[in-house]
Write an enzyme that holds these catalytic residues in place. Structure first.
Site, PDB file in Angstrom:
ATOM      1  N   GLY A 113       2.066 -43.262  23.140  1.00  0.00           N
ATOM      2  CA  GLY A 113       2.879 -42.158  23.663  1.00  0.00           C
ATOM      3  C   GLY A 113       2.087 -40.882  23.867  1.00  0.00           C
ATOM      4  O   GLY A 113       0.907 -40.786  23.507  1.00  0.00           O
ATOM      5  N   GLN A 114       2.761 -39.903  24.430  1.00  0.00           N
ATOM      6  CA  GLN A 114       2.162 -38.608  24.740  1.00  0.00           C
ATOM      7  C   GLN A 114       1.551 -37.969  23.487  1.00  0.00           C
ATOM      8  O   GLN A 114       0.387 -37.574  23.463  1.00  0.00           O
ATOM      9  CB  GLN A 114       3.269 -37.710  25.316  1.00  0.00           C
ATOM     10  CG  GLN A 114       2.853 -36.311  25.629  1.00  0.00           C
ATOM     11  CD  GLN A 114       3.989 -35.448  26.185  1.00  0.00           C
ATOM     12  OE1 GLN A 114       3.744 -34.665  27.067  1.00  0.00           O
ATOM     13  NE2 GLN A 114       5.194 -35.576  25.655  1.00  0.00           N
ATOM     14  N   ALA A 128      10.221 -42.843  19.411  1.00  0.00           N
ATOM     15  CA  ALA A 128      11.612 -42.379  19.494  1.00  0.00           C
ATOM     16  C   ALA A 128      12.190 -42.772  20.841  1.00  0.00           C
ATOM     17  O   ALA A 128      11.463 -43.083  21.781  1.00  0.00           O
ATOM     18  CB  ALA A 128      11.667 -40.854  19.358  1.00  0.00           C
ATOM     19  N   THR A 175      12.987 -33.014  16.021  1.00  0.00           N
ATOM     20  CA  THR A 175      13.214 -32.175  17.196  1.00  0.00           C
ATOM     21  C   THR A 175      13.989 -30.892  16.915  1.00  0.00           C
ATOM     22  O   THR A 175      14.781 -30.825  15.969  1.00  0.00           O
ATOM     23  CB  THR A 175      14.008 -33.005  18.242  1.00  0.00           C
ATOM     24  OG1 THR A 175      14.372 -32.166  19.331  1.00  0.00           O
ATOM     25  CG2 THR A 175      15.287 -33.585  17.654  1.00  0.00           C
ATOM     26  N   ASP A 176      13.789 -29.904  17.785  1.00  0.00           N
ATOM     27  CA  ASP A 176      14.570 -28.662  17.759  1.00  0.00           C
ATOM     28  C   ASP A 176      16.037 -28.911  18.163  1.00  0.00           C
ATOM     29  O   ASP A 176      16.903 -28.076  17.900  1.00  0.00           O
ATOM     30  CB  ASP A 176      13.944 -27.627  18.708  1.00  0.00           C
ATOM     31  CG  ASP A 176      13.707 -28.159  20.111  1.00  0.00           C
ATOM     32  OD1 ASP A 176      13.669 -29.401  20.296  1.00  0.00           O
ATOM     33  OD2 ASP A 176      13.564 -27.345  21.038  1.00  0.00           O
ATOM     34  N   TYR A 193      21.252 -37.552  21.225  1.00  0.00           N
ATOM     35  CA  TYR A 193      19.835 -37.509  20.843  1.00  0.00           C
ATOM     36  C   TYR A 193      19.655 -36.716  19.542  1.00  0.00           C
ATOM     37  O   TYR A 193      19.071 -37.209  18.573  1.00  0.00           O
ATOM     38  CB  TYR A 193      19.010 -36.888  21.985  1.00  0.00           C
ATOM     39  CG  TYR A 193      17.589 -36.568  21.595  1.00  0.00           C
ATOM     40  CD1 TYR A 193      16.712 -37.573  21.181  1.00  0.00           C
ATOM     41  CD2 TYR A 193      17.110 -35.258  21.644  1.00  0.00           C
ATOM     42  CE1 TYR A 193      15.398 -37.276  20.817  1.00  0.00           C
ATOM     43  CE2 TYR A 193      15.798 -34.954  21.283  1.00  0.00           C
ATOM     44  CZ  TYR A 193      14.952 -35.966  20.872  1.00  0.00           C
ATOM     45  OH  TYR A 193      13.656 -35.669  20.505  1.00  0.00           O
ATOM     46  N   LYS A 240      18.531 -38.176  15.867  1.00  0.00           N
ATOM     47  CA  LYS A 240      17.287 -37.704  15.237  1.00  0.00           C
ATOM     48  C   LYS A 240      17.586 -37.092  13.863  1.00  0.00           C
ATOM     49  O   LYS A 240      16.809 -37.253  12.919  1.00  0.00           O
ATOM     50  CB  LYS A 240      16.582 -36.680  16.137  1.00  0.00           C
ATOM     51  CG  LYS A 240      15.979 -37.246  17.405  1.00  0.00           C
ATOM     52  CD  LYS A 240      14.765 -38.140  17.187  1.00  0.00           C
ATOM     53  CE  LYS A 240      13.510 -37.381  16.892  1.00  0.00           C
ATOM     54  NZ  LYS A 240      12.321 -38.281  16.852  1.00  0.00           N
TER      55      LYS A 240
HETATM   56  N1  NAP Z   1       8.725 -34.833  24.487  1.00  0.00           N
HETATM   57  C1  NAP Z   1       9.303 -33.739  24.019  1.00  0.00           C
HETATM   58  O1  NAP Z   1       9.486 -32.735  24.733  1.00  0.00           O
HETATM   59  C2  NAP Z   1       9.754 -33.667  22.568  1.00  0.00           C
HETATM   60  C3  NAP Z   1      10.330 -32.496  22.069  1.00  0.00           C
HETATM   61  C4  NAP Z   1      10.701 -32.443  20.722  1.00  0.00           C
HETATM   62  C5  NAP Z   1      10.486 -33.551  19.899  1.00  0.00           C
HETATM   63  N2  NAP Z   1       9.939 -34.686  20.426  1.00  0.00           N
HETATM   64  C6  NAP Z   1       9.716 -35.843  19.552  1.00  0.00           C
HETATM   65  O2  NAP Z   1       8.313 -36.076  19.548  1.00  0.00           O
HETATM   66  C7  NAP Z   1       8.036 -37.472  19.351  1.00  0.00           C
HETATM   67  C8  NAP Z   1       6.978 -37.936  20.327  1.00  0.00           C
HETATM   68  O3  NAP Z   1       7.416 -37.730  21.658  1.00  0.00           O
HETATM   69  P1  NAP Z   1       6.489 -38.146  22.903  1.00  0.00           P
HETATM   70  O4  NAP Z   1       6.726 -37.131  23.940  1.00  0.00           O
HETATM   71  O5  NAP Z   1       5.104 -38.457  22.455  1.00  0.00           O
HETATM   72  O6  NAP Z   1       7.200 -39.517  23.335  1.00  0.00           O
HETATM   73  P2  NAP Z   1       6.687 -40.753  24.219  1.00  0.00           P
HETATM   74  O7  NAP Z   1       5.521 -40.382  25.086  1.00  0.00           O
HETATM   75  O8  NAP Z   1       7.893 -41.328  24.892  1.00  0.00           O
HETATM   76  O9  NAP Z   1       6.161 -41.785  23.110  1.00  0.00           O
HETATM   77  C9  NAP Z   1       7.050 -42.509  22.291  1.00  0.00           C
HETATM   78  C10 NAP Z   1       6.365 -43.808  21.926  1.00  0.00           C
HETATM   79  O10 NAP Z   1       7.237 -44.572  21.084  1.00  0.00           O
HETATM   80  C11 NAP Z   1       7.230 -45.934  21.502  1.00  0.00           C
HETATM   81  N3  NAP Z   1       8.500 -46.555  21.131  1.00  0.00           N
HETATM   82  C12 NAP Z   1       9.723 -46.289  21.664  1.00  0.00           C
HETATM   83  N4  NAP Z   1      10.663 -47.074  21.090  1.00  0.00           N
HETATM   84  C13 NAP Z   1      10.014 -47.848  20.164  1.00  0.00           C
HETATM   85  C14 NAP Z   1      10.429 -48.843  19.263  1.00  0.00           C
HETATM   86  N5  NAP Z   1      11.713 -49.243  19.198  1.00  0.00           N
HETATM   87  N6  NAP Z   1       9.512 -49.420  18.456  1.00  0.00           N
HETATM   88  C15 NAP Z   1       8.197 -49.059  18.534  1.00  0.00           C
HETATM   89  N7  NAP Z   1       7.725 -48.119  19.384  1.00  0.00           N
HETATM   90  C16 NAP Z   1       8.629 -47.516  20.192  1.00  0.00           C
HETATM   91  C17 NAP Z   1       7.027 -45.865  23.003  1.00  0.00           C
HETATM   92  O11 NAP Z   1       6.499 -47.085  23.491  1.00  0.00           O
HETATM   93  P3  NAP Z   1       7.011 -47.679  24.913  1.00  0.00           P
HETATM   94  O12 NAP Z   1       6.966 -46.538  25.894  1.00  0.00           O
HETATM   95  O13 NAP Z   1       6.059 -48.771  25.210  1.00  0.00           O
HETATM   96  O14 NAP Z   1       8.427 -48.146  24.675  1.00  0.00           O
HETATM   97  C18 NAP Z   1       6.035 -44.697  23.128  1.00  0.00           C
HETATM   98  O15 NAP Z   1       4.713 -45.141  23.014  1.00  0.00           O
HETATM   99  C19 NAP Z   1       9.403 -38.160  19.401  1.00  0.00           C
HETATM  100  O16 NAP Z   1       9.819 -38.396  18.081  1.00  0.00           O
HETATM  101  C20 NAP Z   1      10.330 -37.145  20.033  1.00  0.00           C
HETATM  102  O17 NAP Z   1      11.667 -37.288  19.561  1.00  0.00           O
HETATM  103  C21 NAP Z   1       9.563 -34.766  21.732  1.00  0.00           C
END
Ligand code: NAP
Length: 295
Positions: A10-11, A60, A101-102, A125, A129
């Site tokens: 993921g990101q 997530a 998350t916020d 969501y 969370k």
């Molecule tokens: N992005 C934002 O703006 C934001 C803001 C606040 C908080 N957050 C939190 O930050 C965290 C990271 O976000 P991110 O932006 O890095 O997300 P992301 O790029 O979507 O990465 C999430 C990763 O989790 C994997 N995943 C999803 N479901 C899964 C499952 N059931 N079992 C195992 N792996 C799984 C995905 O794999 P696949 O893609 O292969 O399914 C992906 O590699 C999350 O907890 C999110 O709630 C994000």
């Protein structure tokens, strides 16, 4: 140290793995192909076999609209999946660093939310969370729950697809020459690299607990866009969007600014202002095909 990063493709996960490796830790990435957090057996087999001292969970389901449409799936990943990780990490004696998350707040305040403020999520969501947070905090005493906001980084966000906000703004400026952005939602845009550094620094200590971990200070999405164009030296026609111009099914908090009070208290706040984080992101961006007009 042996570190497992769940959500490793993921990101955020990719930056977390890199920063641990830069710090000479043995970090390994667990992608969705290797671990299914919704399955207790999968989590147990995977983590018991690797026996990490620290597990970072970045996995997530966080596409806010999809969570609203599919609440069972959102809870399966964000709550039950996290519970599985909490149970197994407790069993193997590992520290769990979990990213939240916020959006656990309702956004009714007008000053930054601290860890002591009462969460009251507005959408599926945020609720799912918050449930995940509760499982971590009640199951594994060796935990860090980190609430963050508006992430962007050099790797693609898999859950939302497409470009991050910064790259999208630059792309729209290049292809259309104008953008309209909302000015009634306030956040603290946080680079994934900065959060990854924060995670690594916490992994070295035992001040377990709940922490807010976002860039310092805040802005509306409109102000964020303006700063992106200003730092990138891009000429673009930018206007404030009307309220409701981009309708969504899921309600969102209008003000989800967090204060890193807990990190400051323990003297481990590594996060910089959102402007400084943005400037570094833009400077370090791959110097490949930059849109015309961007220095
Ligand atoms: N992005 C934002 O703006 C934001 C803001 C606040 C908080 N957050 C939190 O930050 C965290 C990271 O976000 P991110 O932006 O890095 O997300 P992301 O790029 O979507 O990465 C999430 C990763 O989790 C994997 N995943 C999803 N479901 C899964 C499952 N059931 N079992 C195992 N792996 C799984 C995905 O794999 P696949 O893609 O292969 O399914 C992906 O590699 C999350 O907890 C999110 O709630 C994000």
């Amino acid at each position: 140290m042996n570190i497992a990063v769940i959500g490793g493709s993921g990101q955020l996960g990719r930056d977390v793995v890199s920063v641990f490796r830069e710090s000479h830790d043995h970090a390994f990435s667990l992608t969705h192909a290797e671990i299914e957090i919704c399955s207790f057996e999968s989590v147990k087999t995977c983590l018991q076999e690797k026996s990490p001292a620290v597990v970072v969970n970045t996995a997530a389901m966080h596409h806010v609209e999809n969570c609203e449409k599919e609440p069972a799936a959102a809870y399966a990943v964000n709550a039950i999946g996290v519970r599985n990780i909490a149970l197994v990490t407790r069993e193997i004696g590992a520290t769990l660093i979990h990213v939240s998350t916020d959006y656990v707040f309702d956004g009714k305040k007008s000053t930054p939310y601290a860890e002591e403020d009462l969460p009251l999520p507005l959408n599926v969501y945020g609720n799912s969370k918050l449930a995940g947070e509760c499982y971590v905090r009640t199951i594994n005493p060796k935990h860090f729950v980190l609430r963050t906001s508006a992430l962007y980084g050099k790797h693609q966000c898999r859950g939302k697809g497409g470009r991050n906000f910064v790259d999208l703004m630059l792309e729209l400026a290049r292809t259309r020459g104008w953008v309209r952005v909302v000015s009634d939602e306030f956040v603290s845009p946080t680079p994934t690299y900065d959060l990854a550094r924060q995670i690594v620094s916490l992994s070295r200590c035992d001040s377990y607990g709940l922490y807010h971990a976002t860039s310092e200070s805040s802005c509306s999405w409109y102000e964020f866009a303006r700063e992106i164009f200003s730092l990138a030296g891009v000429q673009v026609n930018i206007e404030v969007a009307n309220p409701g111009e981009f309708p969504t099914k899921a309600p969102r908090p209008a003000y989800s600014v967090l204060e890193n009070r807990g990190l400051n208290k323990i003297g481990l706040n590594k996060l910089v202002s959102w402007q400084e984080g943005l400037e570094r992101y833009l400077t370090e961006k791959v110097p490949a095909p930059l849109p015309s007009g961007i220095r």
